[in-house]
Design an enzyme around this catalytic site. Structure first.
Site, PDB file in Angstrom:
ATOM      1  N   PHE A  11       0.821  -1.203   0.000  1.00  0.00           N
ATOM      2  CA  PHE A  11       0.000   0.000   0.000  1.00  0.00           C
ATOM      3  C   PHE A  11       0.863   1.263   0.000  1.00  0.00           C
ATOM      4  O   PHE A  11       0.569   2.222  -0.720  1.00  0.00           O
ATOM      5  CB  PHE A  11      -0.954   0.003   1.201  1.00  0.00           C
ATOM      6  CG  PHE A  11      -2.061   1.015   1.079  1.00  0.00           C
ATOM      7  CD1 PHE A  11      -3.062   0.849   0.139  1.00  0.00           C
ATOM      8  CD2 PHE A  11      -2.096   2.139   1.896  1.00  0.00           C
ATOM      9  CE1 PHE A  11      -4.084   1.786   0.006  1.00  0.00           C
ATOM     10  CE2 PHE A  11      -3.115   3.075   1.770  1.00  0.00           C
ATOM     11  CZ  PHE A  11      -4.114   2.895   0.826  1.00  0.00           C
ATOM     12  N   ARG A  30      11.960   0.085   5.861  1.00  0.00           N
ATOM     13  CA  ARG A  30      12.663  -0.270   7.102  1.00  0.00           C
ATOM     14  C   ARG A  30      13.958  -1.025   6.811  1.00  0.00           C
ATOM     15  O   ARG A  30      14.964  -0.870   7.504  1.00  0.00           O
ATOM     16  CB  ARG A  30      11.738  -1.120   7.977  1.00  0.00           C
ATOM     17  CG  ARG A  30      12.262  -1.416   9.372  1.00  0.00           C
ATOM     18  CD  ARG A  30      11.295  -2.315  10.125  1.00  0.00           C
ATOM     19  NE  ARG A  30       9.991  -1.724  10.230  1.00  0.00           N
ATOM     20  CZ  ARG A  30       9.608  -0.887  11.203  1.00  0.00           C
ATOM     21  NH1 ARG A  30      10.471  -0.537  12.138  1.00  0.00           N
ATOM     22  NH2 ARG A  30       8.389  -0.398  11.235  1.00  0.00           N
ATOM     23  N   ALA A 134      -3.975  -2.111  -3.180  1.00  0.00           N
ATOM     24  CA  ALA A 134      -2.731  -1.495  -3.624  1.00  0.00           C
ATOM     25  C   ALA A 134      -2.513  -1.664  -5.124  1.00  0.00           C
ATOM     26  O   ALA A 134      -2.099  -0.728  -5.815  1.00  0.00           O
ATOM     27  CB  ALA A 134      -1.554  -2.097  -2.853  1.00  0.00           C
ATOM     28  N   LYS A 183     -14.333  -3.657   9.437  1.00  0.00           N
ATOM     29  CA  LYS A 183     -14.655  -4.400   8.223  1.00  0.00           C
ATOM     30  C   LYS A 183     -13.683  -5.548   8.005  1.00  0.00           C
ATOM     31  O   LYS A 183     -14.040  -6.555   7.370  1.00  0.00           O
ATOM     32  CB  LYS A 183     -14.714  -3.453   7.021  1.00  0.00           C
ATOM     33  CG  LYS A 183     -13.416  -2.731   6.694  1.00  0.00           C
ATOM     34  CD  LYS A 183     -12.491  -3.544   5.794  1.00  0.00           C
ATOM     35  CE  LYS A 183     -11.141  -2.870   5.656  1.00  0.00           C
ATOM     36  NZ  LYS A 183     -10.185  -3.712   4.871  1.00  0.00           N
ATOM     37  N   ASP A 236     -15.748  -0.066   2.105  1.00  0.00           N
ATOM     38  CA  ASP A 236     -14.622  -0.960   2.362  1.00  0.00           C
ATOM     39  C   ASP A 236     -15.104  -2.361   2.704  1.00  0.00           C
ATOM     40  O   ASP A 236     -14.463  -3.361   2.355  1.00  0.00           O
ATOM     41  CB  ASP A 236     -13.778  -0.392   3.502  1.00  0.00           C
ATOM     42  CG  ASP A 236     -12.296  -0.677   3.327  1.00  0.00           C
ATOM     43  OD1 ASP A 236     -11.933  -1.417   2.391  1.00  0.00           O
ATOM     44  OD2 ASP A 236     -11.492  -0.139   4.116  1.00  0.00           O
ATOM     45  N   SER A 246      -8.282  -9.315  -0.995  1.00  0.00           N
ATOM     46  CA  SER A 246      -8.264  -8.963   0.419  1.00  0.00           C
ATOM     47  C   SER A 246      -7.528 -10.033   1.217  1.00  0.00           C
ATOM     48  O   SER A 246      -7.902 -11.213   1.185  1.00  0.00           O
ATOM     49  CB  SER A 246      -9.697  -8.814   0.948  1.00  0.00           C
ATOM     50  OG  SER A 246      -9.709  -8.849   2.358  1.00  0.00           O
ATOM     51  N   ASN A 248      -7.531 -10.319   4.434  1.00  0.00           N
ATOM     52  CA  ASN A 248      -8.426 -10.801   5.482  1.00  0.00           C
ATOM     53  C   ASN A 248      -9.405 -11.838   4.934  1.00  0.00           C
ATOM     54  O   ASN A 248      -9.658 -12.861   5.571  1.00  0.00           O
ATOM     55  CB  ASN A 248      -9.168  -9.622   6.101  1.00  0.00           C
ATOM     56  CG  ASN A 248      -8.249  -8.730   6.907  1.00  0.00           C
ATOM     57  OD1 ASN A 248      -7.938  -9.005   8.054  1.00  0.00           O
ATOM     58  ND2 ASN A 248      -7.788  -7.646   6.293  1.00  0.00           N
ATOM     59  N   GLU A 268      -4.654  -7.840   9.537  1.00  0.00           N
ATOM     60  CA  GLU A 268      -5.002  -6.924  10.622  1.00  0.00           C
ATOM     61  C   GLU A 268      -6.269  -7.346  11.366  1.00  0.00           C
ATOM     62  O   GLU A 268      -6.438  -7.055  12.545  1.00  0.00           O
ATOM     63  CB  GLU A 268      -5.179  -5.499  10.074  1.00  0.00           C
ATOM     64  CG  GLU A 268      -3.881  -4.834   9.618  1.00  0.00           C
ATOM     65  CD  GLU A 268      -3.036  -4.308  10.763  1.00  0.00           C
ATOM     66  OE1 GLU A 268      -3.229  -4.746  11.914  1.00  0.00           O
ATOM     67  OE2 GLU A 268      -2.160  -3.463  10.498  1.00  0.00           O
TER      68      GLU A 268
END
Length: 318
Positions: A11, A30, A134, A183, A236, A246, A248, A268
């Protein structure tokens, strides 16, 4: 205002690509090796293969350099945000911090804006959320998102909008961030339904009752119903409950089908299900779908147990 995106996942990379249409963007990774490779190849092969970084996107692993930007988009997992903010609180003072994370911090029970305000009280906290993948953003496909800030954000709304990314603004940060967080829990449940072979009718019922749960707790915590009915909530929800893009949904599908899932993939909704179940108990809010997903992801019940428990609930008015 100069812009830096903190987090070079899929993303964050996609945001860098689309925002580069408006001017130079810094993208902080990172991992130093990843940053060097992305800067050299103009690709994020690990997270967003096939997408090319424009020349005015500068990839760096130098956090001090990235933090010099005026506007910082925090494109990192929700459960990492608190640690990041604490580590860099001094450098973040007075900045505009735009959370692109969807979730609830397990350690504090806070959403992203409350977390930012608690750790960096002089920063201006915002949330960018809504129905978006994304890959779609990076390809320049039309996408609409919500920019939430307690104060007026018209100038930043204009700066972060592009010919293919349209932002709507709201002052209801609670509704925007809870819609984006909750969601994910319902998307896991939708994936379970399809993975278990229960069919599209069952998914539609699950999404409807899940949306009712989202509204119950969000409005109890101060959100406006119209926010939940907008992009950051209903929009969403529809996207993540109906597409295998997705994470999730894919995770839930694997659960329902009894298949393994890549442990390296950030989901998440797992942490959010646990956090929201705690909130629901604290505020005496009935959230059976979220409770079942929390129990499922913690291996306290089986998929068949969860389905039977939901179908055996007392009959009631809608």
């Amino acid at each position: 205002m100069s812009i830096a995106i903190l987090g070079a996942g899929a993303f964050g990379t996609a945001l860098a690509i689309t925002l580069a249409q408006n001017g130079p963007v810094q993208l902080w990774a990172r991992n130093a090796d990843q940053a060097t490779q992305m800067q050299r190849t103009r690709q994020n092969t690990a997270r967003l293969p096939g997408a090319t970084l424009p020349e005015n996107v500068s990839v760096t692993a130098d956090i001090a350099r990235a933090l010099r930007a005026d506007v910082l988009l925090l494109a990192m997992p929700m459960q990492q945000m608190g640690g990041f903010l604490n580590t860099h609180a001094t450098a973040l003072a007075g900045k505009t911090l735009v959370s692109c994370s969807k979730g609830i911090d397990l350690a504090s029970g806070q959403g992203p804006t409350a977390l930012i305000e608690a750790i960096c009280p002089t920063a201006r906290a915002m949330v960018l959320t809504g129905p978006s993948f994304a890959a779609d953003i990076a390809r320049g496909l039309p996408t609409a998102l919500t920019l939430a800030c307690r104060t007026d954000a018209e100038a930043l709304q204009a700066q972060l909008s592009t010919p293919t990314l349209r932002l709507y603004r709201t002052t209801d940060t609670t509704g925007a961030e809870l819609g984006g967080a909750l969601k994910n829990v319902i998307a896991i449940a939708a994936g379970v339904v399809i993975g278990a072979g229960l069919g599209d009718s069952a998914r539609a019922a699950l999404m409807t009752r899940g949306f009712a749960e989202m509204n119950r707790i969000a409005t109890h915590l101060g959100a406006r119903p119209e926010t939940l009915a907008g992009l950051s909530g209903f929009g969403d929800l529809v996207l993540t409950c109906t597409s295998a893009q997705s994470r999730n949904f894919r995770f839930g599908h694997a659960l329902g089908a009894g298949e393994s899932f890549d442990a390296k993939t950030t989901v998440e909704g797992v942490a959010t299900a646990k956090a929201v179940s705690i909130l629901a108990k604290t505020h005496a809010i009935d959230m059976p779908v979220a409770a079942m997903i929390a129990a499922l992801t913690e291996s306290r019940i089986t998929v068949s147990d969860a389905i039977q428990a939901l179908m055996a609930r007392p009959l009631k008015e809608e």
